[in-house]
Enzyme design. Sequence first.
Site, mmCIF file in Angstrom:
data_model
loop_
_atom_site.group_PDB
_atom_site.id
_atom_site.type_symbol
_atom_site.label_atom_id
_atom_site.label_comp_id
_atom_site.label_asym_id
_atom_site.label_seq_id
_atom_site.Cartn_x
_atom_site.Cartn_y
_atom_site.Cartn_z
ATOM 1 N N CYS A 43 6.777 -2.718 -5.672
ATOM 2 C CA CYS A 43 6.289 -2.804 -4.290
ATOM 3 C C CYS A 43 6.814 -1.642 -3.440
ATOM 4 O O CYS A 43 6.052 -0.954 -2.770
ATOM 5 C CB CYS A 43 6.712 -4.139 -3.694
ATOM 6 S SG CYS A 43 6.306 -4.292 -1.964
ATOM 7 N N CYS A 48 2.927 -1.421 -3.005
ATOM 8 C CA CYS A 48 2.486 -1.757 -1.641
ATOM 9 C C CYS A 48 2.894 -0.741 -0.575
ATOM 10 O O CYS A 48 2.057 -0.304 0.223
ATOM 11 C CB CYS A 48 3.070 -3.099 -1.214
ATOM 12 S SG CYS A 48 3.483 -4.243 -2.525
ATOM 13 N N LYS A 51 1.662 2.928 -0.985
ATOM 14 C CA LYS A 51 0.203 2.823 -0.881
ATOM 15 C C LYS A 51 -0.247 2.707 0.573
ATOM 16 O O LYS A 51 -1.150 3.404 1.028
ATOM 17 C CB LYS A 51 -0.260 1.612 -1.698
ATOM 18 C CG LYS A 51 -1.709 1.401 -1.784
ATOM 19 C CD LYS A 51 -2.302 0.207 -1.115
ATOM 20 C CE LYS A 51 -1.600 -1.008 -0.774
ATOM 21 N NZ LYS A 51 -1.965 -2.194 -1.506
ATOM 22 N N TYR A 180 -8.442 -4.278 -6.712
ATOM 23 C CA TYR A 180 -8.046 -3.780 -5.394
ATOM 24 C C TYR A 180 -7.313 -2.447 -5.451
ATOM 25 O O TYR A 180 -7.464 -1.612 -4.567
ATOM 26 C CB TYR A 180 -7.265 -4.847 -4.614
ATOM 27 C CG TYR A 180 -5.803 -5.016 -4.968
ATOM 28 C CD1 TYR A 180 -4.819 -4.344 -4.257
ATOM 29 C CD2 TYR A 180 -5.402 -5.852 -5.999
ATOM 30 C CE1 TYR A 180 -3.467 -4.504 -4.575
ATOM 31 C CE2 TYR A 180 -4.068 -6.016 -6.315
ATOM 32 C CZ TYR A 180 -3.103 -5.339 -5.604
ATOM 33 O OH TYR A 180 -1.781 -5.490 -5.918
ATOM 34 N N GLU A 184 -8.658 0.649 -3.345
ATOM 35 C CA GLU A 184 -7.797 1.226 -2.305
ATOM 36 C C GLU A 184 -7.585 2.721 -2.543
ATOM 37 O O GLU A 184 -7.672 3.531 -1.605
ATOM 38 C CB GLU A 184 -6.445 0.505 -2.290
ATOM 39 C CG GLU A 184 -6.551 -0.908 -1.735
ATOM 40 C CD GLU A 184 -5.265 -1.716 -1.839
ATOM 41 O OE1 GLU A 184 -5.143 -2.711 -1.131
ATOM 42 O OE2 GLU A 184 -4.375 -1.366 -2.643
ATOM 43 N N HIS A 438 -10.266 -12.259 24.426
ATOM 44 C CA HIS A 438 -11.368 -11.356 24.717
ATOM 45 C C HIS A 438 -10.867 -10.074 25.384
ATOM 46 O O HIS A 438 -9.962 -10.152 26.224
ATOM 47 C CB HIS A 438 -12.342 -12.075 25.655
ATOM 48 C CG HIS A 438 -13.551 -11.267 25.975
ATOM 49 N ND1 HIS A 438 -14.549 -11.028 25.047
ATOM 50 C CD2 HIS A 438 -13.901 -10.615 27.113
ATOM 51 C CE1 HIS A 438 -15.481 -10.282 25.620
ATOM 52 N NE2 HIS A 438 -15.113 -10.012 26.862
ATOM 53 N N GLU A 443 -12.247 -12.753 18.075
ATOM 54 C CA GLU A 443 -12.769 -13.880 18.856
ATOM 55 C C GLU A 443 -14.009 -14.482 18.180
ATOM 56 O O GLU A 443 -14.352 -15.640 18.406
ATOM 57 C CB GLU A 443 -13.071 -13.477 20.304
ATOM 58 C CG GLU A 443 -14.195 -12.498 20.502
ATOM 59 C CD GLU A 443 -14.332 -12.096 21.987
ATOM 60 O OE1 GLU A 443 -14.551 -12.981 22.812
ATOM 61 O OE2 GLU A 443 -14.218 -10.894 22.289
HETATM 62 C C1 LIG Z 1 -0.419 0.383 -6.602
HETATM 63 C C2 LIG Z 1 0.013 -1.019 -6.274
HETATM 64 C C3 LIG Z 1 -0.227 -1.543 -5.029
HETATM 65 C C4 LIG Z 1 0.174 -2.828 -4.712
HETATM 66 N N1 LIG Z 1 -0.099 -3.305 -3.469
HETATM 67 C C5 LIG Z 1 0.275 -4.544 -3.135
HETATM 68 C C6 LIG Z 1 0.036 -5.041 -1.832
HETATM 69 O O1 LIG Z 1 -0.527 -4.353 -0.978
HETATM 70 N N2 LIG Z 1 0.462 -6.294 -1.533
HETATM 71 C C7 LIG Z 1 1.107 -7.076 -2.456
HETATM 72 O O2 LIG Z 1 1.487 -8.203 -2.133
HETATM 73 N N3 LIG Z 1 1.319 -6.638 -3.714
HETATM 74 C C8 LIG Z 1 0.927 -5.392 -4.069
HETATM 75 N N4 LIG Z 1 1.190 -4.928 -5.329
HETATM 76 C C9 LIG Z 1 1.802 -5.843 -6.314
HETATM 77 C C10 LIG Z 1 3.312 -5.920 -6.135
HETATM 78 O O3 LIG Z 1 3.872 -4.636 -6.162
HETATM 79 C C11 LIG Z 1 3.913 -6.790 -7.230
HETATM 80 O O4 LIG Z 1 3.248 -8.020 -7.269
HETATM 81 C C12 LIG Z 1 5.394 -7.043 -7.020
HETATM 82 O O5 LIG Z 1 6.105 -5.843 -6.965
HETATM 83 C C13 LIG Z 1 5.940 -7.925 -8.138
HETATM 84 O O6 LIG Z 1 7.318 -8.092 -7.994
HETATM 85 P P1 LIG Z 1 8.213 -8.390 -9.277
HETATM 86 O O7 LIG Z 1 9.592 -8.676 -8.772
HETATM 87 O O8 LIG Z 1 7.565 -9.367 -10.150
HETATM 88 O O9 LIG Z 1 8.229 -7.034 -10.115
HETATM 89 P P2 LIG Z 1 8.470 -5.529 -9.716
HETATM 90 O O10 LIG Z 1 8.484 -5.305 -8.275
HETATM 91 O O11 LIG Z 1 7.531 -4.748 -10.547
HETATM 92 O O12 LIG Z 1 9.953 -5.252 -10.213
HETATM 93 C C14 LIG Z 1 10.303 -5.277 -11.561
HETATM 94 C C15 LIG Z 1 11.470 -4.320 -11.756
HETATM 95 O O13 LIG Z 1 12.058 -4.567 -13.009
HETATM 96 C C16 LIG Z 1 12.474 -3.338 -13.569
HETATM 97 N N5 LIG Z 1 12.627 -3.554 -14.993
HETATM 98 C C17 LIG Z 1 11.670 -3.805 -15.918
HETATM 99 N N6 LIG Z 1 12.203 -4.054 -17.106
HETATM 100 C C18 LIG Z 1 13.554 -3.963 -16.956
HETATM 101 C C19 LIG Z 1 14.656 -4.135 -17.824
HETATM 102 N N7 LIG Z 1 14.490 -4.481 -19.102
HETATM 103 N N8 LIG Z 1 15.898 -3.938 -17.340
HETATM 104 C C20 LIG Z 1 16.093 -3.614 -16.036
HETATM 105 N N9 LIG Z 1 15.089 -3.450 -15.175
HETATM 106 C C21 LIG Z 1 13.832 -3.635 -15.628
HETATM 107 C C22 LIG Z 1 11.373 -2.383 -13.173
HETATM 108 O O14 LIG Z 1 11.822 -1.045 -13.203
HETATM 109 C C23 LIG Z 1 11.041 -2.864 -11.758
HETATM 110 O O15 LIG Z 1 11.789 -2.159 -10.801
HETATM 111 C C24 LIG Z 1 0.823 -3.623 -5.682
HETATM 112 C C25 LIG Z 1 1.068 -3.113 -6.957
HETATM 113 C C26 LIG Z 1 0.674 -1.823 -7.257
HETATM 114 C C27 LIG Z 1 0.943 -1.282 -8.623
#
Ligand SMILES: Cc1cc2nc3c(=O)[nH]c(=O)nc-3n(C[C@H](O)[C@H](O)[C@H](O)COP(=O)(O)OP(=O)(O)OC[C@H]3O[C@@H](n4cnc5c(N)ncnc54)[C@H](O)[C@@H]3O)c2cc1C
Length: 461
Positions: A43, A48, A51, A180, A184, A438, A443
């Site tokens: 994110c 997010c 972006k 999306y 986007e 308004h 609205e």
């Molecule tokens: C281009 C793009 C735009 C997006 N826009 C939106 C938006 O506008 N609104 C919205 O709500 N969501 C959006 N999302 C989705 C959102 O980013 C994810 O849903 C969210 O980040 C998920 O959170 P998470 O904690 O599951 O994983 P992540 O945020 O992906 O975090 C996982 C972390 O784990 C780390 N990791 C992985 N494996 C290991 C390991 N073995 N050891 C240590 N670290 C590890 C990774 O490096 C990463 O930092 C977007 C996603 C993308 C790709």
Amino acid sequence: MTAYDYDLFVIGGGSGGVRSARVAAALGKKVAIAEEFRYGGTCVIRGCVPKKLFVYASQYHEHFEDSAGFGWTVGETSFDWKKLIAAKDAEITRLEGLYKKGLANANAEILDTRAELVDAHTVRLVAFGKTVTAKTIVIATGGTPNHHGALPGRDLCITSNEAFNLEELPRSIVIVGGGYIAVEFANIFHGLGVETTLVYRGAEILSRFDHDLRHGLHEAMTAKGIRILCHDMLKSVAKGDDGLKVETLNNGVLDADVVMLAIGRLPNSHGLGLEDAGVKTNEHGAIMVDDYSRTSVDNIYALGDVTDRVQLTPVAIHEAMCFIETEYKNNPTKPDHETIATAVFSQPEIGTVGLTEEDAGKRYSDVEVYRAQFRPMKATLSGRTEKMIMKLIVDAASRKVVGAHILGHDAGEMAQLLGITLKAGCTKDDFDRTMAVHPTAAEELVTMYAPSYRLKDGVRV
Ligand SMILES: Cc1cc2nc3c(=O)[nH]c(=O)nc-3n(C[C@H](O)[C@H](O)[C@H](O)COP(=O)(O)OP(=O)(O)OC[C@H]3O[C@@H](n4cnc5c(N)ncnc54)[C@H](O)[C@@H]3O)c2cc1C
């Protein structure tokens, strides 16, 4: 009783992982969190946040044009991609710092390493070459872009990860996908002056959204000059004399400087040692969890994108908070995945919550659809032809508003507030007795008094 090194070990420093670690540590638990790339996760670092910053950047071009209708004369304008990248990088570094500070202030131990499971209570810290133990483990490793293994020339393509750090702004781009992220980025690149083509194998972009908004956005994007090729897919990508040659199934060969694949995201579960610990995954590699985000191993939870439930930041954070309630507050809490408000930061924007017209027609025998399509006030002087669409979907029997869908400026902001009303179970009568603000576009949501049409057993009458 076994003594573990930690009460909680969190793998992954993204939205869900950081929230779990920070709140558990603030409750006095001994917590460590491991992140292999950058804290903040998808994110903050490559999702997010950057972006949305790019979306803002890409809108100035239209703002400059629109200003003429309001009496402004804007001098010669130019855009510097490298400056945008630098500003974006500074901002995400600031946010990453805040995430780390929050963890440190709560006394969570921050580990910059990849972590893998050795067994149900043991984690290998790859960068440090050692193992540690924990009573409870949270896997929050997120997702990764699907690289389209079968596509010849896929190594020549980028994904959203690389799109945030391109050396140069391309002259032209082909974006593959209709979700999306694809939509986007098509708007972002087009807004920055890049010749943009979107190739999508489905019949219409944004498959899970209300059909009106999908068509409306498609038309608006096409009117701006974005080329959208539905019912098509790539056969291959190859190097040409000047850029890339993109062979499509139905539209011949396209030339592009950059090809971006945005064809979905895969759970980040590979090589995590899940089998060694006994954690089960489904056929797509998503970690399987019960209603409380507990995996097939009792003391291991998984949350966020790696479980492939709803891939959104607020959902990962909500699942983390439910984990905290369940595990540490003696209050078993199931994440609520119903009626999630969400936005597509396309141009125009989409804001949506609840059931689409099609889904409401399947669920309720008598549905009222309230629909307004109009030119927003700003467009009168700016001369833009863009139309806003607003729709309320109402279950006629209960009078409940079960879906609300908006295409137009600030639709995402409106969806957040509509989310509260739908979650609270507001009826159409509640909307009707709410005073309008308004003059606003919003609205319209409280002044659509008569249904535009009805659905009886799913059929429009
Ligand atoms: C281009 C793009 C735009 C997006 N826009 C939106 C938006 O506008 N609104 C919205 O709500 N969501 C959006 N999302 C989705 C959102 O980013 C994810 O849903 C969210 O980040 C998920 O959170 P998470 O904690 O599951 O994983 P992540 O945020 O992906 O975090 C996982 C972390 O784990 C780390 N990791 C992985 N494996 C290991 C390991 N073995 N050891 C240590 N670290 C590890 C990774 O490096 C990463 O930092 C977007 C996603 C993308 C790709």
